[in-house]
Write an enzyme that holds these catalytic residues in place. Sequence first.
Site, PDB file in Angstrom:
ATOM      1  N   SER A 141       0.839  -1.188   0.000  1.00 17.65           N
ATOM      2  CA  SER A 141       0.000   0.000   0.000  1.00 17.65           C
ATOM      3  C   SER A 141       0.880   1.246   0.000  1.00 17.65           C
ATOM      4  O   SER A 141       2.038   1.197   0.448  1.00 17.65           O
ATOM      5  CB  SER A 141      -0.891   0.004   1.242  1.00 17.65           C
ATOM      6  OG  SER A 141      -1.477   1.270   1.466  1.00 17.65           O
ATOM      7  N   TYR A 154      -1.443  -0.463  10.558  1.00 18.70           N
ATOM      8  CA  TYR A 154      -1.389  -0.833   9.136  1.00 18.70           C
ATOM      9  C   TYR A 154      -0.130  -0.271   8.486  1.00 18.70           C
ATOM     10  O   TYR A 154       0.611  -0.978   7.803  1.00 18.70           O
ATOM     11  CB  TYR A 154      -2.637  -0.295   8.443  1.00 18.70           C
ATOM     12  CG  TYR A 154      -2.787  -0.667   6.991  1.00 18.70           C
ATOM     13  CD1 TYR A 154      -3.164  -1.959   6.617  1.00 18.70           C
ATOM     14  CD2 TYR A 154      -2.584   0.283   5.993  1.00 18.70           C
ATOM     15  CE1 TYR A 154      -3.330  -2.289   5.279  1.00 18.70           C
ATOM     16  CE2 TYR A 154      -2.744  -0.036   4.659  1.00 18.70           C
ATOM     17  CZ  TYR A 154      -3.122  -1.333   4.304  1.00 18.70           C
ATOM     18  OH  TYR A 154      -3.284  -1.653   2.974  1.00 18.70           O
TER      19      TYR A 154
END
Length: 259
Positions: A141, A154
């Site tokens: 990501s 995350y």
Amino acid sequence: MDKVALVVGGGQTLGEFLSRGLAAEGYTVAVADLNESNARSVAEQICQQYGDNKAIGIAVDATHEASVCHMVQQVDERFGRVDLLVYNAGTATAAKIDQFPLDAWQLSINVNLTGYFLCAREVSKIMIREGRGGRIIQINSKSGKVGSKHNSGYSAAKFGGVGLTQSLALDLAEHQITVHSLMLGNLLKSPMFQSLIPQYAKKLGVAESEVEQIYIDKVPLKAGCDYQDVLNVLSFYASDRAAYCTGQSINITGGQVMF
């Protein structure tokens, strides 16, 4: 025998799309997912479309070593090789740091980072044994390159994935196994992003209906990341055309991240 791809987290959403896309490109696909029924359903549909024995569905909990070892053993016993590993398992929890639960932090590390490590470790053993080279590709990501507000667990795990990718690339280069991370922009229509909209709306102080447009406006190309965008880049880095590339973190962000 056709090349074999193992897609971890391949039973739904982006993972399902990638599993189907790789099958369309000629791969035999092992679809592995925490939800075994989803994995088997995707595999059955691939077999119906491309022929018997073109896919299998396997249950796996990527955070548990024994489960990962069993998954890879099943693929090895069935096909005798793995040419491409796609690690697509992921999870996210949005919360400000002073309210971030430890269990949510640990889950993020376990799924987004430790699972990648375990799957890459076990698959690399098969690739080294077979001596054909191979490809290991993590679905990462943009949060693995720039910090993400209210997403510390995350982002930390995804940053770790970049370091792991580079280390794996160095370890495996002598075996002609290349390793990359794909740094995705916001998959606005994905269930994960949609599930976080209430939390993002609260974070931004806006109505939930405004969240998607706010994220689109951040992107120079004025669009969210689409599943097909991911497959396009994945297909290239999995191919022989990218044989001289390894250890890279490739942005698929519409220009939102440029380093």
